[in-house]
Scaffold this active site. Sequence first.
Site, short mmCIF file in Angstrom:
data_model
loop_
_atom_site.label_atom_id
_atom_site.label_comp_id
_atom_site.label_asym_id
_atom_site.label_seq_id
_atom_site.Cartn_x
_atom_site.Cartn_y
_atom_site.Cartn_z
N GLU A 107 36.99 24.36 48.79
CA GLU A 107 38.43 24.15 48.82
C GLU A 107 38.90 23.54 47.51
O GLU A 107 38.16 22.80 46.86
CB GLU A 107 38.80 23.21 49.98
CG GLU A 107 38.51 23.84 51.33
CD GLU A 107 38.79 22.91 52.51
OE1 GLU A 107 39.19 23.42 53.56
OE2 GLU A 107 38.60 21.70 52.39
N CYS A 120 42.97 19.45 42.29
CA CYS A 120 41.73 18.78 42.67
C CYS A 120 40.70 19.87 42.92
O CYS A 120 40.88 20.69 43.82
CB CYS A 120 42.02 17.95 43.92
SG CYS A 120 40.59 17.07 44.55
N CYS A 127 27.88 18.65 49.39
CA CYS A 127 27.53 17.53 48.51
C CYS A 127 26.27 16.87 49.04
O CYS A 127 26.09 16.76 50.25
CB CYS A 127 28.66 16.50 48.46
SG CYS A 127 28.39 15.16 47.28
N CYS A 131 27.65 10.10 51.38
CA CYS A 131 28.48 8.92 51.65
C CYS A 131 29.03 9.04 53.08
O CYS A 131 29.62 10.07 53.42
CB CYS A 131 29.62 8.83 50.64
SG CYS A 131 29.02 8.76 48.93
N CYS A 134 32.79 10.21 53.99
CA CYS A 134 33.34 11.41 53.35
C CYS A 134 32.95 12.65 54.15
O CYS A 134 31.78 12.83 54.47
CB CYS A 134 32.82 11.50 51.92
SG CYS A 134 33.23 13.05 51.09
N CYS A 361 41.89 12.89 50.10
CA CYS A 361 40.60 12.48 49.58
C CYS A 361 39.53 12.45 50.65
O CYS A 361 39.70 11.84 51.70
CB CYS A 361 40.69 11.08 48.98
SG CYS A 361 41.97 10.92 47.76
N1 SAH Z 1 31.45 12.97 44.27
C1 SAH Z 1 32.54 12.47 43.49
C2 SAH Z 1 33.85 13.19 43.72
C3 SAH Z 1 34.20 13.35 45.17
S1 SAH Z 1 35.55 12.80 46.03
C4 SAH Z 1 32.73 10.99 43.77
O1 SAH Z 1 32.18 10.50 44.74
O2 SAH Z 1 33.40 10.34 42.99
C5 SAH Z 1 36.69 11.87 45.19
C6 SAH Z 1 36.92 10.48 45.77
O3 SAH Z 1 37.33 10.50 47.15
C7 SAH Z 1 35.69 9.61 45.72
O4 SAH Z 1 36.04 8.36 45.21
C8 SAH Z 1 35.31 9.50 47.17
O5 SAH Z 1 34.52 8.36 47.43
C9 SAH Z 1 36.66 9.46 47.83
N2 SAH Z 1 36.61 9.69 49.27
C10 SAH Z 1 35.69 10.44 49.93
N3 SAH Z 1 35.94 10.42 51.25
C11 SAH Z 1 37.04 9.64 51.42
C12 SAH Z 1 37.81 9.28 52.56
N4 SAH Z 1 37.46 9.69 53.77
N5 SAH Z 1 38.88 8.48 52.37
C13 SAH Z 1 39.23 8.08 51.13
N6 SAH Z 1 38.56 8.41 50.02
C14 SAH Z 1 37.46 9.20 50.15
#
Ligand code: SAH
Length: 368
Positions: A107, A120, A127, A131, A134, A361
Amino acid sequence: MTALPLVFDAPKRGLPPRHLADLTADQRKEAVAALGEKSFRAAQLSHHYFSRLTVDPTEMTDIPAESREKLVSDLMPPLWTELRSVEADAGTTRKTLLRAHDGTLVESVLMRYPDRATLCISSQAGCGMACPFCATGQGGLTRNLSTAEIVDQVRRGAAAMRDGELPGGPGRLSNIVFMGMGEPLANYKRVIEAVHRICDPAPSGLGISQRSVTVSTVGLVPAIKKMTEENLQVRLAVSLHTPDDELRDTLVPVNTKWNVAEVLEAARGYADRTGRRVSIEYALIRDINDQPWRADLLGKLLRRHLGQLVHVNVIPLNPTPGSKWDASPKPVEREFVRRVNEQGVACTVRDTRGQEIAAACGQLAAEG
Ligand code: SAH
């Protein structure tokens, strides 16, 4: 009786055939010559792709039909099929689900603001960083995207803006954030190549300023150090989410490999070399990482490691399906931001677009 194979026609997951956007300008010339075509055809093709943003051979009337077919079928294999788009925020946010040649889904999200338009983009399908808050992290890694698959998300977004597909009339795609699916620095070579294609001036690339591109990482220290040597001007964003190793080991599991201090030192190196402020991403999670003492610790730590070369982006957590976690209440969020600011560190709350279409995000999961 011989057993029938259970899966006979499943496409093999893998990178697409090489594409114009995988190649540097010199490599494009070589590729065209290898097809027995005049090398200036490379510039013509590049003009169509990077300046006119088209992959439709019928629009390439400056190239004779026979050559056109050969060149397009060899150098512009189809990369993405758009499966669907959904809109939010009165049409100014649009999430697009794309399918690759092998069925892989990703996406990307286009967001129009009064003064800019940000895309974005995804760097991987899925991935591997796991985490727990996410959505993408829950499904694991499917595969890396090719350079061209990354660049082509941008070409599509730029064309959508030029064609006025979002309310507000024709506009220009100005900003790119590697904050879609995937960990960009785990697909290092292809991502760096993609940055060049995205930022090289047209017609060699898409002509978006490096300063308007953000690469966001969980903090893969060797890759941050390597990127520091690339002489780029892109912004580095580090997903820190907490200042202490104990909690970060669970929120960002790769922390057990490279801890907070090591990540911040690597970020400092990048900031020193580029003169650019590092963004610290902080998904604020109710009762998990939103305590006043953590705000104080975060502020102190960042001031010590990064001085003025830092900006904290607080992202209200977007709860993913089945998650036990939630965003912090607004007063808690305000107090958190106030305390970080009090330590002399710039800190603001990121606006969250596209929440109701699961485009905010960390919500990109590409379920099909
Ligand atoms: N892998 C990279 C880019 C991915 S996402 C990274 O981790 O930086 C971009 C941002 O969104 C990251 O800071 C990630 O931690 C955040 N993110 C992921 N899931 C989220 C959620 N459920 N709520 C808010 N931010 C989130």
